[in-house]
Design an enzyme around this catalytic site. Structure first.
Site, PDB file in Angstrom:
ATOM      1  N   ASP A   1       0.891  -1.154   0.000  1.00 27.73           N
ATOM      2  CA  ASP A   1       0.000   0.000   0.000  1.00 27.73           C
ATOM      3  C   ASP A   1       0.926   1.200   0.000  1.00 27.73           C
ATOM      4  O   ASP A   1       2.132   1.052  -0.203  1.00 27.73           O
ATOM      5  CB  ASP A   1      -0.916  -0.019   1.238  1.00 27.73           C
ATOM      6  CG  ASP A   1      -2.088  -0.975   1.072  1.00 27.73           C
ATOM      7  OD1 ASP A   1      -3.037  -0.620   0.361  1.00 27.73           O
ATOM      8  OD2 ASP A   1      -2.030  -2.095   1.613  1.00 27.73           O
ATOM      9  N   ASP A   2       0.376   2.359   0.290  1.00 27.48           N
ATOM     10  CA  ASP A   2       1.207   3.563   0.400  1.00 27.48           C
ATOM     11  C   ASP A   2       2.184   3.696  -0.784  1.00 27.48           C
ATOM     12  O   ASP A   2       1.756   3.974  -1.882  1.00 27.48           O
ATOM     13  CB  ASP A   2       1.971   3.585   1.734  1.00 27.48           C
ATOM     14  CG  ASP A   2       1.033   3.573   2.950  1.00 27.48           C
ATOM     15  OD1 ASP A   2      -0.182   3.493   2.743  1.00 27.48           O
ATOM     16  OD2 ASP A   2       1.516   3.649   4.075  1.00 27.48           O
TER      17      ASP A   2
END
Lengths: 728, 728
Positions: free
Chosen positions: B318-319
């Site tokens: 993610d991120d």
């Protein structure tokens, strides 16, 4: 009132042989001054000899089936596109008329198919070389060789029409059984013209008692292609389009006079044909102009014969109206004395009223004296309530007649059907009296109109003023908006994109309305790619103009925003290109905003445009309880805009539009004079006669406050579909 | 069961300094084997010294703000498009950052704007000549001369990001007040790489007790542009797109290795940017490949340092995952030992499970131990019910885990927040036990999968398997379909249009799904203009393939039908081009049709595509009570198709899709084995262990009949969100 309004005249009754007493009794009761025949009826001597103007129908293109049968190569034609066939092999055989109504069409193998037809690979959009296809006149097929497997193929071919569309419809609707099918002949051929003029002269000679000759109408029906009834009765229907004017001879004449050639695909357009809903191409406009020139020139010869016999000629503005273009530049040259429009609605009354170049305008009211209505619903048969139908239609039409006059009204169909419906007979009596009253008021002077002029901007402009595209597609944004507008006390005009390019936006316009789906003639489609249009409209609004957009105004897939005027409208539509752009939370317009003041119920604009979002920083939305932004209000420079995500003609929405016009124009103070508080009622003030007319379109008794020119209110109670006349 | 399932391990607990007792108590209760820190927390000595694997988070791009502040020219950048300005005069001044979040961005005037920026007339789409504009670094503006009045202008400019997006989000969400804003540095510069590797080595040396180094993640955040918070918090958000990888240096390196240049508009794309929702261009795919190569090469150097220290490296999927492409060809070369995915849904569990080239896969469960959830709803605060949230999320995720395994689960956030929620603590204990049970079954042998393979056809294909495009846009057709699919006992794969062009449709595929709005990467957009695609899919269906279309499958404005596979689907959409073509009345599909057999309620597919009509002669519609055609069934050659006008993940719709797959494949007989009668329940049979697992996603107690491999049913009663394990 009775002292000034006459109780007879301005009414056309459909007579019927075999029902002479009924005919004459109702003529008396309804105050008729003219008796007409209808498609499928005749008038007997007794009727013709009574003291009424006789009004006879003639439709020259289907007048003589014997001549038609002897001249089948001169039947009317049109291009059809065969239904797509997916190639499963390297060769396919296409049955040209498969899934069409074979009683309407016959393939034209007389004019060389290799010259006039085209075969297309509809998967690629490319034409198939003529060497790669052959036709078989016996089987009615085309064989295409060297096709690409799994592509779709179609043939554009010419078909004769072997059953005239309107008589086909009447025949089937009224169960005429084995009555002979009437075939339409094409006046494009000199022989047909000669026959028609001869026939008309003979007809004139044989109808000495006829005063008014009603042409139904001129020569070419609006486009109406029927399908195999086991699958689908109607395939293509457009009240305004020219597909049924085509023939090789017409195309040759076009090429000679316009110096370029049309081909089959110009008419077929991949199966979309030349629908009025689409932005007309330059070629289509040229073709329409060519056919209009032909229809006016030959039509005038027919009308000259009528005039020479001391009779008058009226045109029925339906059926075969194509080519006459009542809002076109040549209509006056036809020389018609009267124009008859069949009407359901207020805007159709305005359509008829607004035509220039003809003296007498007449409305044919609904319901027709038929057992069933256009949608097959019962009318003059058990289960029908024709009296209520008549009151409701009249209440709708009357909104338009409050603002703009016509000269006559009348009925059509089979008179004997009314015998079991005495309340219908009474309703018509009331309608005729109301009509004569309104006509009288108009005759003495125009009603009050607010100092506000609206221009409806479409690709068609004035040519299709009070646009009407058929019995078959309702719910269109502009259709609904127009019906609301038709009863409002404002001035309405139409402008096209070409008008704007040539002349800019006229000085006297306060509000422009642009309404419709993207890509349509109504919204404007490709015209919104033209930067000059964008500059002109943007500047005009920045300097104080009002803009009302409905549905997909100014929308086109191009560069930048989808709504090309999103900077004005403050709203845009997500079409899937900018899905990762986060959309602004709507900012709510206060419920007491000027445009919303008379709203009581939840806003219902019918089927609305989805995926609308606020793009303007200061735009505000009037939202539904469920949160959908239905209406967006914005300001741009000194101008204002309102966006409606849809529109449906209802009393509430008409008021919303009415108020929106005045807000967009920055003329809120001019809204109130001569309006009603109750949205189910309308009023018009006739200053010359000093009369205020209040009408109700409601099925219930309504109480309304009516504001005079100084804003003073008086309360009026009005019966269902009623009318009140107040001396001021 | 207890005898075979371990009660400890495979669970990562977020520890928190200051709450050492709580940390160790819950580690024991939940059977944790690893303890982690979170963004904003640290682990104390007491925790680090306990007998757990220590699991430390590192985010190299925001690791050292001192270095970042000293190297502001090496901050990460991106192109922004200034908001459109309408020219009211011949010169305009554009405030570049107006309406953007000025705490996120700072205009980059260091790299020559005349080289790297572009100014556009967005009314015409044309670039403004560089001679006609100047910039002012002091005022942060661009002045454009000789503009056309009333046109819209924008500037594509480079902006440094002065607040790293994820810490900015965490900071604001958790009210971190005046804590210093972390800035992201760009490893594209050799100096940054040198600093990062040095920092990392030092960090390794300072974290001797850390066993697992969790990278959050590599270097570039998914695209997330924020707006002026007084207007709109988020402006552009796309979990999968590469806008935040851009810099002049990267563009120069790209030009050197790819032999052509990218320009600002390649990234800005008239303000739509390079959203994953749109069909990727060749240039974008090249850029992604270039960045992927860079991220993998430099990322590997970082991971090598970890390995050299005897530690293992996990990546948070993610991120800052952009550039790593876990479904890409180079992912294995990064050398990661583990992959952690934060999950709400079943398909996200499948997303993690399906990645190749990494040994350990871990799910980060929701709710996060935050006071509020991603939409701002209360979680660990009064008004929240985190236990119920946890059970519901788990029930959804578990559908995916029934079919495909992962290795670990864990939580994130601030552990002290659970203190007031003992039922949450219990819920997690149950979840860990269920997880270990399912993991054990998978370890012994794969569950039964029906002999049916589905291919999802998108423009991205395998690269975006189990596609997930962000927290910000739900309701997309494919998003909803994928969630249904993720729990079904069928094989699922992804193919792209390029795959079809290069290799045709793989032999083992039974059903193709194409779902999404026209023009999107999901539906396929321009690819549907390619006749080879049309030929291949048409032939494949004609020869017996199954095709399921959702929303606007195969749709593109081109020649012929809008749905380019309308001959297969039997359905098309009226987009306004063929409004005068009369549409067929829908023919109803019998309610007892195979696909409809488990339907009890009215079909609710969520927001459906409007203006759908039956185009196929034999197509039949499963309609709602209100008459809308929601689902259309057709046959083409030996193949079958089903069209859904929309899709929403619900138990009923999942069953509808499940049955549709088997009907489309002509494999109705294979549907029943190892299914449940009650649509709120799912089951999986693990033949190697002889266990049948039945789960419920319902908030209520459910009774279901479960069919075994021979079609014999047994009844099972199951608690809310419950699980039953049956020996077979």
């Amino acid at each position: 009132m009775k002292d000034i309004i006459k109780s007879k005249g301005d009414f056309t009754l459909p007579g019927e042989a075999g029902y002479e007493d009924l005919t004459l009794k109702l003529a008396e009761k309804w105050g008729a001054d003219a008796i007409r025949d209808s498609d499928g009826t005749v008038l007997s001597d007794k009727i013709v000899s009574a003291d009424y103007d006789i009004y006879s129908t003639i439709c020259l293109v289907r007048a003589d089936n014997t001549w038609a049968k002897a001249n089948r190569d001169k039947l009317q034609q049109n291009y059809l596109m065969s239904f797509p066939v997916v190639a499963e092999d390297s060769q396919i055989e296409i049955d040209l008329l498969k899934d069409y109504f074979r009683e309407q069409f016959e393939v034209n193998f007389n004019d060389d198919p290799k010259k006039w037809w085209q075969v297309f690979d509809r998967t690629t959009g490319e034409e198939v070389s003529k060497e790669n296809w052959t036709f078989n006149a016996v089987s009615g097929t085309v064989i295409v060789k060297n096709v690409t497997k799994w592509h779709k193929y179609t043939v554009n071919f010419l078909a004769y029409r072997i059953w005239e569309a309107i008589s086909m419809y009447n025949h089937i609707t009224n169960n005429w059984g084995d009555r002979e099918h009437q075939m339409p002949v094409d006046p494009i051929y000199p022989e047909t013209q000669q026959f028609m003029l001869g026939y008309l002269q003979k007809w004139i000679d044989e109808h000495p008692k006829t005063k008014i000759v009603r042409f139904t109408s001129m020569f070419y029906n609006f486009a109406w292609f029927w399908g195999d009834p086991s699958l689908q009765r109607f395939h293509y229907a457009d009240w305004g389009s020219y597909e049924m004017t085509v023939s090789p001879r017409a195309m040759q004449l076009f090429a000679e006079t316009r110096s370029y050639e049309m081909n089959s695909e110009d008419f077929v357009n991949a199966g979309a044909y030349c629908t009025s809903h689409n932005v007309p191409s330059k070629k289509l406009l040229d073709w329409m102009d060519f056919m209009n020139e032909f229809v006016v020139n030959f039509g005038r010869k027919c009308i000259d014969l009528i005039h020479a016999a001391g009779k008058v000629a009226y045109m029925f503005y339906d059926d075969h109206w194509v080519g006459t273009e009542p809002y076109g530049k040549r209509f006056k040259d036809l020389g018609f004395d009267g124009l008859i429009k069949c009407v359901f609605n207020a805007f159709e009354a305005r359509l008829c009223s607004g035509v220039q170049g003809v003296k007498t305008k007449e409305l044919r009211l609904h319901p027709y004296l038929f057992p069933t209505g256009l949608k097959g619903e019962p009318t003059f048969m058990p289960g029908g309530n024709p009296a209520l139908d008549a009151k409701r239609f009249w209440a709708d039409i009357r909104r338009g007649l409050l603002r703009a006059p016509v000269d006559r009204i009348g009925l059509g169909g089979y008179l004997h059907l009314v015998q079991d419906f005495p309340d219908f007979v009474d309703a018509v009596k009331h309608i005729t009296r109301q009509f004569r009253t309104l006509k009288q008021f108009h005759a003495e002077g125009a009603p009050y109109t607010a100092p506000l002029k609206v221009a409806i901007l479409t690709a068609w402009g004035k040519l299709r003023s009070w646009v009407y595209v058929g019995h078959f597609i309702h719910g269109m944004e502009l259709y609904e908006v127009t019906e609301s507008l038709a009863g409002l006390p404002v001035e309405v005009t139409y402008i096209s994109f070409d008008d704007i390019l040539k002349k800019g936006i006229p000085q006297d316009i306060h509000v422009i309305i642009n309404a419709g789906k993207a890509g349509t003639a109504w919204s404007g489609g490709e015209h919104w790619k033209n930067e000059k249009i964008l500059e002109t409209v943007t500047q005009w609004v920045a300097q104080g103009g009002g803009f009302i957009g409905v549905g997909e105004p100014s929308a086109v897939h191009s560069t930048g925003q989808y709504f090309r005027l999103s900077h004005i409208l403050g709203v845009d539509r997500e079409t899937g290109d900018t899905l990762s752009n986060v959309k602004k939370e709507p900012v709510n317009l206060p419920n007491n905003h000027f445009i919303a003041k008379d709203l009581k119920d939840e806003i219902d604009l019918g089927k609305t445009t989805d995926d609308i979002y606020l793009s303007g920083k200061n735009a505000k939305a009037l939202s539904n309880k469920n949160g959908l932004s239905k209406i967006v209000v914005n300001e741009f420079g000194k101008g204002r805009s309102i966006y409606f995500s849809g529109f449906k003609f209802t009393p509430e929405n008409t008021r919303l539009l009415h108020r929106s016009l005045f807000w967009a124009a920055g003329r809120e103070d001019d809204f109130k004079p001569w309006t009603c508080s109750n949205v189910h009622t309308d009023c018009a003030y006739y200053p010359k006669t000093g009369k205020l007319v209040v009408i109700s379109s409601s099925d219930n008794t309504e109480i309304t406050r009516v504001y005079d020119g100084r804003g003073n209110a008086s309360e009026v109670t009005i019966e269902p579909h009623g009318i009140k006349i107040i001396d001021i």
